[in-house]
Design a protein around this motif. Structure first.
Motif, PDB file in Angstrom:
ATOM      1  N   ALA A  18     -20.542 -14.395  12.760  1.00  0.00           N
ATOM      2  CA  ALA A  18     -20.367 -13.414  13.831  1.00  0.00           C
ATOM      3  C   ALA A  18     -21.673 -13.193  14.587  1.00  0.00           C
ATOM      4  N   LEU A  19     -22.786 -13.134  13.850  1.00  0.00           N
ATOM      5  CA  LEU A  19     -24.091 -12.990  14.496  1.00  0.00           C
ATOM      6  C   LEU A  19     -24.371 -14.156  15.440  1.00  0.00           C
ATOM      7  N   GLY A  20     -24.134 -15.363  14.934  1.00  0.00           N
ATOM      8  CA  GLY A  20     -24.367 -16.539  15.772  1.00  0.00           C
ATOM      9  C   GLY A  20     -23.467 -16.557  16.990  1.00  0.00           C
ATOM     10  N   GLY A  21     -22.194 -16.185  16.822  1.00  0.00           N
ATOM     11  CA  GLY A  21     -21.271 -16.164  17.950  1.00  0.00           C
ATOM     12  C   GLY A  21     -21.681 -15.143  18.991  1.00  0.00           C
ATOM     13  N   CYS A  22     -22.059 -13.952  18.562  1.00  0.00           N
ATOM     14  CA  CYS A  22     -22.506 -12.924  19.506  1.00  0.00           C
ATOM     15  C   CYS A  22     -23.757 -13.373  20.259  1.00  0.00           C
ATOM     16  N   ALA A  23     -24.698 -13.998  19.527  1.00  0.00           N
ATOM     17  CA  ALA A  23     -25.916 -14.477  20.181  1.00  0.00           C
ATOM     18  C   ALA A  23     -25.596 -15.523  21.239  1.00  0.00           C
ATOM     19  N   LEU A  24     -24.656 -16.424  20.944  1.00  0.00           N
ATOM     20  CA  LEU A  24     -24.283 -17.457  21.902  1.00  0.00           C
ATOM     21  C   LEU A  24     -23.631 -16.860  23.143  1.00  0.00           C
ATOM     22  N   LEU A  25     -22.722 -15.914  22.947  1.00  0.00           N
ATOM     23  CA  LEU A  25     -22.052 -15.283  24.083  1.00  0.00           C
ATOM     24  C   LEU A  25     -23.043 -14.531  24.967  1.00  0.00           C
ATOM     25  N   LEU A  26     -23.952 -13.797  24.351  1.00  0.00           N
ATOM     26  CA  LEU A  26     -24.942 -13.050  25.125  1.00  0.00           C
ATOM     27  C   LEU A  26     -25.898 -13.977  25.866  1.00  0.00           C
ATOM     28  N   ALA A  27     -26.213 -15.114  25.250  1.00  0.00           N
ATOM     29  CA  ALA A  27     -27.126 -16.065  25.897  1.00  0.00           C
ATOM     30  C   ALA A  27     -26.508 -16.687  27.142  1.00  0.00           C
ATOM     31  N   LEU A  28     -25.166 -16.776  27.188  1.00  0.00           N
ATOM     32  CA  LEU A  28     -24.492 -17.360  28.345  1.00  0.00           C
ATOM     33  C   LEU A  28     -24.448 -16.420  29.539  1.00  0.00           C
ATOM     34  N   LEU A  29     -24.654 -15.132  29.304  1.00  0.00           N
ATOM     35  CA  LEU A  29     -24.656 -14.167  30.394  1.00  0.00           C
ATOM     36  C   LEU A  29     -25.952 -14.270  31.190  1.00  0.00           C
ATOM     37  N   ARG A  30     -25.868 -13.947  32.469  1.00  0.00           N
ATOM     38  CA  ARG A  30     -27.052 -14.034  33.317  1.00  0.00           C
ATOM     39  C   ARG A  30     -27.821 -12.719  33.386  1.00  0.00           C
ATOM     40  N   TRP A  31     -27.321 -11.723  32.723  1.00  0.00           N
ATOM     41  CA  TRP A  31     -27.976 -10.411  32.726  1.00  0.00           C
ATOM     42  C   TRP A  31     -29.178 -10.467  31.787  1.00  0.00           C
ATOM     43  N   PRO A  32     -30.410 -10.221  32.265  1.00  0.00           N
ATOM     44  CA  PRO A  32     -31.607 -10.365  31.418  1.00  0.00           C
ATOM     45  C   PRO A  32     -31.557  -9.565  30.115  1.00  0.00           C
ATOM     46  N   PRO A  33     -31.106  -8.289  30.119  1.00  0.00           N
ATOM     47  CA  PRO A  33     -31.052  -7.577  28.823  1.00  0.00           C
ATOM     48  C   PRO A  33     -30.143  -8.263  27.803  1.00  0.00           C
ATOM     49  N   ALA A  34     -29.058  -8.903  28.285  1.00  0.00           N
ATOM     50  CA  ALA A  34     -28.165  -9.595  27.361  1.00  0.00           C
ATOM     51  C   ALA A  34     -28.875 -10.785  26.716  1.00  0.00           C
ATOM     52  N   ARG A  35     -29.689 -11.478  27.482  1.00  0.00           N
ATOM     53  CA  ARG A  35     -30.413 -12.613  26.908  1.00  0.00           C
ATOM     54  C   ARG A  35     -31.491 -12.165  25.916  1.00  0.00           C
ATOM     55  N   LEU A  36     -32.085 -11.008  26.185  1.00  0.00           N
ATOM     56  CA  LEU A  36     -33.032 -10.465  25.212  1.00  0.00           C
ATOM     57  C   LEU A  36     -32.318 -10.085  23.919  1.00  0.00           C
ATOM     58  N   ALA A  37     -31.129  -9.502  24.056  1.00  0.00           N
ATOM     59  CA  ALA A  37     -30.342  -9.176  22.866  1.00  0.00           C
ATOM     60  C   ALA A  37     -29.967 -10.436  22.098  1.00  0.00           C
ATOM     61  N   ALA A  38     -29.674 -11.531  22.833  1.00  0.00           N
ATOM     62  CA  ALA A  38     -29.353 -12.795  22.178  1.00  0.00           C
ATOM     63  C   ALA A  38     -30.546 -13.308  21.372  1.00  0.00           C
ATOM     64  N   LEU A  39     -31.756 -13.200  21.924  1.00  0.00           N
ATOM     65  CA  LEU A  39     -32.947 -13.621  21.192  1.00  0.00           C
ATOM     66  C   LEU A  39     -33.143 -12.781  19.924  1.00  0.00           C
ATOM     67  N   CYS A  40     -32.881 -11.485  20.047  1.00  0.00           N
ATOM     68  CA  CYS A  40     -33.015 -10.601  18.882  1.00  0.00           C
ATOM     69  C   CYS A  40     -32.028 -11.017  17.786  1.00  0.00           C
ATOM     70  N   LEU A  41     -30.781 -11.292  18.173  1.00  0.00           N
ATOM     71  CA  LEU A  41     -29.779 -11.699  17.186  1.00  0.00           C
ATOM     72  C   LEU A  41     -30.110 -13.054  16.573  1.00  0.00           C
ATOM     73  N   LEU A  42     -30.645 -13.961  17.385  1.00  0.00           N
ATOM     74  CA  LEU A  42     -31.036 -15.270  16.849  1.00  0.00           C
ATOM     75  C   LEU A  42     -32.162 -15.126  15.825  1.00  0.00           C
ATOM     76  N   GLY A  43     -33.131 -14.248  16.128  1.00  0.00           N
ATOM     77  CA  GLY A  43     -34.197 -14.003  15.163  1.00  0.00           C
ATOM     78  C   GLY A  43     -33.665 -13.444  13.859  1.00  0.00           C
ATOM     79  N   LEU A  44     -32.728 -12.494  13.952  1.00  0.00           N
ATOM     80  CA  LEU A  44     -32.134 -11.917  12.745  1.00  0.00           C
ATOM     81  C   LEU A  44     -31.338 -12.968  11.975  1.00  0.00           C
ATOM     82  N   LEU A  45     -30.612 -13.817  12.703  1.00  0.00           N
ATOM     83  CA  LEU A  45     -29.822 -14.858  12.050  1.00  0.00           C
ATOM     84  C   LEU A  45     -30.718 -15.821  11.270  1.00  0.00           C
ATOM     85  N   TRP A  46     -31.801 -16.264  11.890  1.00  0.00           N
ATOM     86  CA  TRP A  46     -32.710 -17.187  11.213  1.00  0.00           C
ATOM     87  C   TRP A  46     -33.340 -16.512   9.986  1.00  0.00           C
TER      88      TRP A  46
END
Length: 744
Positions: free
Chosen positions: A29-57
């Motif tokens: 679920a973490l990975g899926g949310c990070a992927l979906l947020l990364a596809l959005l063009r809204w900058p805060p969403a991409r920052l949230a995606a990076l945060c989730l990717l860091g937590l996932l790793w």
């Protein structure tokens, strides 16, 4: 770029605060949310995606460490295994501790890294291959409030099991870099250096086993531990010296004009940092320091336009990507916080600084800025630290470390290297004479553990205090810092007693607090190389806000009950010291004999002591304590055996109690059925060590408890137990309420 690094670092750091790791479904679920947020063009969403990717790793790597632990079926069992000694074995007080890697056994798969102890070991060297008979345990340590978390320490080093060596034989001699480092250590220890050869080995190789207990205590009391064992500061200082050497040659006109000095300075500084790291075996703190130095030098060479915060964030992310479990270590937080404070302090100030002004401002920043973090991590605060570091930092960094490294480098030249090392040892002898005096005059202070909100306010206050003069709101920093660091402690209600049965391993220590008073029943064990009074009991009491013990009652003189008393007496003020077997205690002050039938009241809570005066063995001579609060009773029974229990029943006393401390840790020679029926407790509290060699509590005793319907609460399984006597609640254990790394 900076926002992205900050978001990624936040995700990686979240691992430290997880009570449990996500399941496989949660990770997906973490990975899926990070992927979906990364596809959005809204900058805060991409920052949230990076945060989730860091937590996932971070979660994936942490789970791999937990999966590499010893299988539960082999916990406490002895195996023959073969493996290679990693790093330098630590030697002291008759025990050798070392890491074993590439361990194999014919009976089961083993973790990649083991930490072993060997009492009376033969000479060991890094790189040797041994066949050993080892009693293995899963990573497990005592769990107490505001005390050192041994399980987190082991997890950060990816230790999958600990063990005690019973026998062994060397299969292969040492070879390669480990053997070279070990040979160098022996060479350093053989050089006459005013008795400070062990400290020279610590400075050059990172081997702190040569420091005496008195030296360690002096370093801790003066806040100078970071100076005498290789840390990030040593690596940074050496890199800075080499960089400054090239810069000075350039400014004096001695550098070739056709060659650029800056690249040479950066490369020389990096080579020095890596060389020093190789000497220290590239342990985690040294790898962290080398990464930080590399990024700072790269920034200085090519990317100064990005500002000072960018290399710091990049180093933080790089370290956490390489090892997310580094955040479990206090040293990680302190090292990055120290650098961040320097950036915060100096980036806001303009102009050049004189050397003395730079040193004073740096020490001021460390003293004020690290204070909230030290209290939040449960570490002591050195009262003499500012003055000690003001002298020791330049003394060690500019004189002792260069002499030690140059002397080591020139050891092949007869007399030259030895002379430089002797001179470095002389400087160390003078330095330690000063540190011991400062430690005696101003011992370290252990403050009560503030709540998280208070730490946040204190950090804000410290940052405001460190701003330049004239900055708005700076004046509010000091009050905010002071108010947040001394919040009003929660007080025990009148007529109730707060009881902590501490997790001290195979021993006993019970803290009883009423509204205005505190009593300690037994002080934990002390054995060769470990004093629970110093390492567990005293820090826990200080973290809970106990500054004075109105009573210290030692049940009897056995070392598992009274061994830690001397350390407690050194650390806290004690009004009344009494105990069973008063004449057997070897303490710096006399012990008043336990008085049979002594009664007193504190804040509406009644205490009474009992003792069998005619007992013919130490266990039955235990001084017993019954505590009654609002009609609820607790009976602390020391090491009472069956004969003592029979005496107590025959005395005609009212033995009924709601809670019973299992006599003699639940040994087979205690907890008779008749005694349990006379006490008729609601439950039994057991204090013992995990996989202890005595087999406590005995299976027959546990069966007896079960047959009488008595639930047990066990420190080995649950950690420290907390009971609010007089409230009708049940004891609560700490295990399971902490971080994901704790054994459940």
């Amino acid at each position: 770029m900076r926002s992205g690094l900050l978001a990624l670092a936040a995700g990686l750091l979240l691992l430290r605060f997880l009570p449990a790791l996500p399941s496989t479904t949660g990770l997906l679920a973490l990975g899926g949310c990070a992927l979906l947020l990364a596809l959005l063009r809204w900058p805060p969403a991409r920052l949230a995606a990076l945060c989730l990717l860091g937590l996932l790793w971070a979660c994936l790597t942490a789970q791999s460490a937990l999966d590499d632990r010893l299988a539960p079926a082999w916990d406490g069992r002895t195996l023959w295994l073969e493996g290679r000694i990693a790093g330098l074995p630590e030697q002291g007080e008759g025990v050798t501790r070392f890491y074993l890697e590439q361990a194999q056994s014919r009976r089961t798969a083993l973790p990649a890294r083991l930490r072993l102890s060997w009492y009376g070991a033969p000479p060991l060297a890094g790189g040797e291959v041994w066949r050993l008979a080892v009693s293995l345990k899963r990573p497990r340590g005592s769990l107490n409030p505001h005390a050192f978390d041994y399980e987190a320490w082991l997890s950060a080093r990816r230790v999958g099991a600990t063990g005690s060596v019973k026998a062994g034989e060397r299969l292969l001699a040492a070879g390669g870099a480990p053997a070279w480092r070990d040979a160098l250590r022996q060479r350093l220890l053989a050089v006459p250096a005013q008795g400070r050869e062990g400290i020279l080995a610590a400075l050059v190789l990172g081997d702190g086993s040569g420091l005496s207990d008195a030296d360690w205590q002096a370093l801790q009391a003066t806040g100078t531990v970071h100076l005498l064992v290789i840390s990030g500061q040593h690596v940074a200082m050496l890199a800075g010296l080499l960089y400054a050497l090239v810069a000075a040659l350039y400014r004096c006109g001695l550098w070739p004009r056709e060659r650029a000095w800056l690249p040479a300075a950066c490369l020389l500084a990096m080579a020095g940092a890596l060389g020093y790291g190789a000497l220290a075996g590239f342990e985690v703190p040294v790898r962290r320091a080398c990464a930080m130095v590399a990024l700072v030098l790269l920034w200085r060479w090519r990317f100064r336009q990005l500002g000072a915060w960018t290399p710091l964030l990049a180093a933080l992310v790089l370290v956490l990507l390489a090892e997310p479990l580094a955040s479990l270590q206090p040293g990680f937080w302190l090292s990055f916080a120290a650098v961040a404070l320097l950036v915060w302090c100096f980036a806001a100030r303009q102009g050049r600084f004189r050397a003395w002004h730079l040193l004073l401002l740096t020490q001021w920043a460390m003293t004020v800025g690290l204070l909230p973090l030290l209290l939040g991590l449960g570490l002591p605060v050195s009262l003499s630290g500012p003055f000690a570091n003001l002298l020791a930092v330049p003394w060690v960094g500019l004189l002792i470390v260069p002499l030690a490294l140059l002397g080591t480098l020139l050891l092949p030249l007869p007399g030259v290297g030895e002379g430089l090392l002797w001179l470095a040892g002389l400087q160390l002898d003078w330095l330690f004479a000063l540190l011991h005096r400062l430690a005696a005059a101003w011992p370290a202070w252990q403050g009560p553990a503030p709540p998280p909100w208070a730490i946040c306010l204190a950090v804000l206050g410290a940052l405001l205090v460190l701003l330049p003069r004239g900055v708005p709101l700076r004046a509010f920093g000091l009050p905010l810092l002071l108010v947040a660091l001394w919040p009003a402690p929660a007080r025990v209600p009148q007529g109730q007693a707060e009881v902590w049965l501490l997790d001290v391993g195979q021993g006993l220590a019970v803290l009883v607090r009423t509204r205005e008073h505190a009593l300690l029943y037994d002080a934990g064990p002390a054995r060769r190389g470990f004093d629970s009074g110093e390492k567990i009991v005293a820090p826990v009491l200080q973290g809970l806000g106990v500054r004075r013990l109105h009573g210290l009652l030692l049940s009897h003189a056995d070392s598992d009950h009274a061994g830690g008393a001397a350390a407690v007496l050194r650390t806290l003020a004690v009004d009344d010291l009494q105990g069973g077997e008063a004449g057997r205690h070897k303490l710096p002050r006399p012990v008043r004999p336990c008085r049979e039938g002594q009664r007193w009241q504190w804040d509406g809570v009644e205490f009474v002591t009992w003792q069998w005066a005619a007992a013919d063995n130490p266990n039955d001579a235990s001084c017993l304590l019954r505590i009654e609060a609002a009609g609820e009773r607790l009976l602390l029974s020391g090491d009472l055996g069956v004969r003592g229990e029979d005496w107590l029943r025959a005395s005609g006393r009212d033995l009924r109690a709601d809670w019973l401390l299992a006599p003699h840790h639940g040994s087979r020679s205690s907890s008779s059925r008749a005694f349990l029926q006379a006490v008729a407790p609601r439950g039994v509290l057991i204090s013992r060590g995990w996989q202890n060699p005595f087999g406590h509590p005995h299976a027959e005793v546990l069966a007896r408890y079960a047959a009488l319907g008595l639930p047990t609460h066990d420190t080995a399984r649950e950690g420290a137990l907390h009971l609010r006597l007089g409230s009708g609640t049940v004891p609560q254990g700490m295990r399971g309420s902490g971080g994901f790394w704790q054994e459940k």
